[in-house]
Design a protein around this motif. Structure first.
Motif, short mmCIF file in Angstrom:
data_model
loop_
_atom_site.label_atom_id
_atom_site.label_comp_id
_atom_site.label_asym_id
_atom_site.label_seq_id
_atom_site.Cartn_x
_atom_site.Cartn_y
_atom_site.Cartn_z
N GLY A 87 78.59 57.04 85.12
CA GLY A 87 77.84 58.32 85.49
C GLY A 87 76.47 58.39 84.82
N TRP A 88 76.55 57.63 83.54
CA TRP A 88 75.45 57.96 82.73
C TRP A 88 74.23 56.78 82.94
N ARG A 89 72.99 57.14 82.64
CA ARG A 89 71.99 56.64 82.83
C ARG A 89 71.20 56.55 81.66
N GLY A 90 70.81 55.28 80.85
CA GLY A 90 69.99 55.05 79.94
C GLY A 90 68.59 55.20 80.08
N HIS A 91 67.75 55.63 78.96
CA HIS A 91 66.29 55.69 79.16
C HIS A 91 65.72 55.51 77.71
N VAL A 92 64.85 54.60 77.43
CA VAL A 92 64.07 54.49 76.21
C VAL A 92 62.78 54.93 76.34
N SER A 93 62.62 56.16 75.74
CA SER A 93 61.15 56.85 75.60
C SER A 93 60.10 56.22 74.84
N SER A 94 60.45 55.80 73.81
CA SER A 94 59.44 55.29 72.65
C SER A 94 59.79 54.05 72.13
N PRO A 95 58.74 53.67 71.33
CA PRO A 95 58.88 52.21 70.76
C PRO A 95 59.67 52.40 69.41
N LEU A 96 60.38 51.25 68.90
CA LEU A 96 60.92 51.37 67.63
C LEU A 96 59.55 50.78 66.72
N PHE A 97 59.46 51.38 65.65
CA PHE A 97 58.46 51.02 64.59
C PHE A 97 59.24 50.21 63.64
N LEU A 98 58.28 49.42 63.00
CA LEU A 98 58.90 48.58 61.66
C LEU A 98 58.84 49.41 60.53
N HIS A 99 60.01 49.32 59.91
CA HIS A 99 60.66 50.08 58.90
C HIS A 99 60.81 49.30 57.65
N ASN A 100 61.23 48.17 57.68
CA ASN A 100 61.71 47.09 56.61
C ASN A 100 61.34 46.05 56.63
N ALA A 101 61.04 45.14 55.73
CA ALA A 101 60.90 43.64 55.81
C ALA A 101 61.37 42.83 54.48
N ALA A 102 62.12 41.79 54.74
CA ALA A 102 62.71 41.50 53.50
C ALA A 102 63.25 39.88 53.87
N PRO A 103 63.29 38.98 52.75
CA PRO A 103 64.14 37.76 53.00
C PRO A 103 65.40 38.14 52.99
N ILE A 104 66.32 37.22 53.76
CA ILE A 104 67.76 37.32 53.81
C ILE A 104 68.39 36.00 53.52
N ASP A 105 69.49 36.00 53.29
CA ASP A 105 70.40 34.73 53.05
C ASP A 105 71.16 34.53 54.35
N GLY A 106 70.74 33.52 54.93
CA GLY A 106 71.42 32.92 56.30
C GLY A 106 70.68 33.76 57.34
N PRO A 107 71.51 33.68 58.51
CA PRO A 107 70.85 34.37 59.64
C PRO A 107 71.14 35.60 59.95
#
Length: 142
Positions: free
Chosen positions: A43-63
């Motif tokens: 009974g619910w309908r989803g909607h995405v109204s705006s983009p997601l902006f870049l917030h963080n960036a970093a190397p990580i260990d593994g996938p």
């Protein structure tokens, strides 16, 4: 001229001293058309109204699904600007990766594997123009 020749000779002899560097560029945003809601309640309908902006960036260990966050060394920090250096020396059994995180709580990420010989990444961040948005300059070296 002589100093330049000396530097070239030094680099030829000691490749560590002249390690190759490369830049990583995270996409600035994930478009709203790229985001889909599935499994919504009946009974619910989803909607995405705006983009997601870049917030963080970093190397990580593994996938990314391993959630292998790394601690970096803060080189500079102020309210609107920061520089963090990440050492990638040591064992990384599942590989060295880099993640770009989107949304004010890093809800969505885009990640890619780094070359195995990457030894360090320096991430310079600044506050962006949108709420929760940051911009980054990322330089890694082998």
């Amino acid at each position: 001229m002589m100093k330049w020749f000396y530097l070239l000779a030094l680099c030829a002899s000691f490749t560590e001293a002249c390690a190759a560097s490369f830049k990583i560029e995270c996409p600035a945003q994930i478009a709203s058309t790229s985001l889909r809601l599935s499994g919504t309640p009946t009974g619910w309908r989803g909607h995405v109204s705006s983009p997601l902006f870049l917030h963080n960036a970093a190397p990580i260990d593994g996938p990314p699904e391993d959630l292998g966050s790394l601690m970096g060394e803060t080189i500079k920090e102020s309210k609107n600007h920061w520089v963090i250096r990440y050492s990638l020396d040591g064992p990384f059994p599942k590989g060295k990766w880099f993640t770009c995180d989107y949304g004010s709580l890093n809800e969505v990420s885009l990640s890619r594997q780094l070359p195995g010989n990457t030894m360090e990444c320096t991430v310079t961040g600044r506050k962006g123009v949108h709420a929760g948005e940051n911009t980054f300059e990322i330089v890694c070296r082998n």
